[in-house]
Design a protein around this motif. Structure first.
Motif, PDB file in Angstrom:
ATOM      1  N   LEU A 170      53.624  10.448  34.923  1.00  0.00           N
ATOM      2  CA  LEU A 170      53.841  11.177  33.484  1.00  0.00           C
ATOM      3  C   LEU A 170      55.164  10.631  33.072  1.00  0.00           C
ATOM      4  N   LEU A 171      55.980  10.636  33.790  1.00  0.00           N
ATOM      5  CA  LEU A 171      57.537  10.374  33.285  1.00  0.00           C
ATOM      6  C   LEU A 171      57.984   8.986  33.238  1.00  0.00           C
ATOM      7  N   ALA A 172      56.962   7.968  33.683  1.00  0.00           N
ATOM      8  CA  ALA A 172      57.423   6.735  33.705  1.00  0.00           C
ATOM      9  C   ALA A 172      57.370   5.967  32.332  1.00  0.00           C
ATOM     10  N   ASN A 173      58.237   5.010  32.445  1.00  0.00           N
ATOM     11  CA  ASN A 173      58.379   4.196  30.975  1.00  0.00           C
ATOM     12  C   ASN A 173      57.232   3.491  30.614  1.00  0.00           C
ATOM     13  N   GLU A 174      56.458   2.950  31.675  1.00  0.00           N
ATOM     14  CA  GLU A 174      55.111   2.313  31.108  1.00  0.00           C
ATOM     15  C   GLU A 174      54.237   2.996  31.095  1.00  0.00           C
ATOM     16  N   ALA A 175      53.113   2.644  30.519  1.00  0.00           N
ATOM     17  CA  ALA A 175      51.982   3.552  30.254  1.00  0.00           C
ATOM     18  C   ALA A 175      51.142   3.427  31.596  1.00  0.00           C
ATOM     19  N   VAL A 176      50.678   4.707  31.734  1.00  0.00           N
ATOM     20  CA  VAL A 176      49.571   4.679  32.953  1.00  0.00           C
ATOM     21  C   VAL A 176      48.133   4.853  32.581  1.00  0.00           C
ATOM     22  N   ALA A 177      47.262   4.354  32.893  1.00  0.00           N
ATOM     23  CA  ALA A 177      45.776   4.474  32.456  1.00  0.00           C
ATOM     24  C   ALA A 177      45.233   6.129  32.710  1.00  0.00           C
ATOM     25  N   PRO A 178      44.521   6.588  31.695  1.00  0.00           N
ATOM     26  CA  PRO A 178      44.315   8.133  31.718  1.00  0.00           C
ATOM     27  C   PRO A 178      43.329   8.282  32.882  1.00  0.00           C
ATOM     28  N   GLN A 179      42.550   7.185  33.354  1.00  0.00           N
ATOM     29  CA  GLN A 179      41.596   7.416  34.602  1.00  0.00           C
ATOM     30  C   GLN A 179      42.661   7.588  36.010  1.00  0.00           C
ATOM     31  N   LYS A 180      43.748   6.982  35.881  1.00  0.00           N
ATOM     32  CA  LYS A 180      44.843   6.962  36.979  1.00  0.00           C
ATOM     33  C   LYS A 180      45.502   8.482  36.952  1.00  0.00           C
ATOM     34  N   LEU A 181      45.787   8.738  35.748  1.00  0.00           N
ATOM     35  CA  LEU A 181      46.388   9.945  35.570  1.00  0.00           C
ATOM     36  C   LEU A 181      45.426  11.233  35.994  1.00  0.00           C
ATOM     37  N   SER A 182      44.406  11.044  35.678  1.00  0.00           N
ATOM     38  CA  SER A 182      43.333  12.116  36.029  1.00  0.00           C
ATOM     39  C   SER A 182      43.095  12.048  37.577  1.00  0.00           C
ATOM     40  N   GLU A 183      43.103  10.895  38.372  1.00  0.00           N
ATOM     41  CA  GLU A 183      42.978  10.984  39.641  1.00  0.00           C
ATOM     42  C   GLU A 183      44.162  11.528  40.294  1.00  0.00           C
ATOM     43  N   LEU A 184      45.628  11.219  39.825  1.00  0.00           N
ATOM     44  CA  LEU A 184      46.651  11.936  40.372  1.00  0.00           C
ATOM     45  C   LEU A 184      46.708  13.326  40.363  1.00  0.00           C
ATOM     46  N   ALA A 185      46.338  13.777  38.966  1.00  0.00           N
ATOM     47  CA  ALA A 185      46.249  15.223  38.390  1.00  0.00           C
ATOM     48  C   ALA A 185      45.250  15.797  39.535  1.00  0.00           C
ATOM     49  N   ASP A 186      44.169  15.474  39.780  1.00  0.00           N
ATOM     50  CA  ASP A 186      42.925  15.754  40.733  1.00  0.00           C
ATOM     51  C   ASP A 186      43.771  15.978  42.068  1.00  0.00           C
ATOM     52  N   ALA A 187      44.388  15.072  42.637  1.00  0.00           N
ATOM     53  CA  ALA A 187      44.955  15.063  43.965  1.00  0.00           C
ATOM     54  C   ALA A 187      46.164  16.210  43.718  1.00  0.00           C
ATOM     55  N   ALA A 188      46.863  16.512  42.700  1.00  0.00           N
ATOM     56  CA  ALA A 188      47.950  17.269  42.864  1.00  0.00           C
ATOM     57  C   ALA A 188      47.354  18.882  42.886  1.00  0.00           C
ATOM     58  N   LEU A 189      46.343  19.094  41.997  1.00  0.00           N
ATOM     59  CA  LEU A 189      45.739  20.193  41.823  1.00  0.00           C
ATOM     60  C   LEU A 189      44.867  20.726  43.150  1.00  0.00           C
TER      61      LEU A 189
END
Length: 189
Positions: free
Chosen positions: A54-73
């Motif tokens: 989320l805090l990275a300077n380069e964009a991260v694909a929404p699907q990847k963010l969703s996977e990371l959020a899924d793992a964290a939650l």
């Protein structure tokens, strides 16, 4: 979906913030009931990965963010000790109708809770209230003060976390939506 604030945190500082903040949340009586009793390191590892993205300077694909959020939650809130029962949430759904005239997930036009990702349902099933998010923000501020994080870093970070309140409480938009995953929260099923 990345941070428009361009918050710059080195990895060591991010690790310290997450470890101290998470320990504070798990120790605070106002918030600790929401967290599953897994080892702290197991719960924080996926949150650190999500925050890095989320805090990275380069964009991260929404699907990847969703996977990371899924793992964290899932690491934070999923219960692994569910016991089979002959009674399910649907058996008592009529109580919701009696109290407020609506069952979350019914077919009326009343606003629903929206999942950020599939594992977000684990948190929403615990019926969080807005005050819990405010406690998390209070503990984040205390963590940043304890670690002597400079105001030019601390303030944007707190504002960034505060901006996620509606989404975390089920009033936002899904991170990534496709046919395989539903963003509609249901109390049963």
């Amino acid at each position: 979906m990345n941070s428009p604030l361009k918050i710059s945190l080195d990895d060591q500082l991010l690790t310290q913030i997450v470890d101290v903040w998470y320990a504070k949340m798990r120790d605070d009586y106002r918030a600790n009931r929401y967290f599953y009793d897994r080892p702290l390191a197991e719960q924080t590892a996926s949150l650190k990965q999500l925050l890095r993205a989320l805090l990275a300077n380069e964009a991260v694909a929404p699907q990847k963010l969703s996977e990371l959020a899924d793992a964290a939650l899932a690491a934070a809130f999923a219960r692994g000790n569910a016991k089979p029962s002959l009674v399910n949430n649907r058996d008592f759904a009529f109580l919701g109708t009696l109290m407020n005239g609506n069952i979350v997930g019914d077919d009326s036009e009343i606003p629903r809770l929206t999942l950020l990702c599939p594992a977000h349902s684990h948190f929403l099933r615990l019926n969080p209230i807005d005050d819990v998010y405010d406690v998390a923000l209070e503990l984040l501020r205390a963590t940043l003060a304890q670690l002597n994080v400079a105001a030019e870093t601390a303030t944007p970070l707190v504002n960034f976390v505060a901006a996620g309140k509606d989404s975390m409480m089920g009033r936002g938009q899904p991170i990534f939506d496709d046919e395989e995953h539903t963003s509609r929260f249901s109390t049963h099923g």
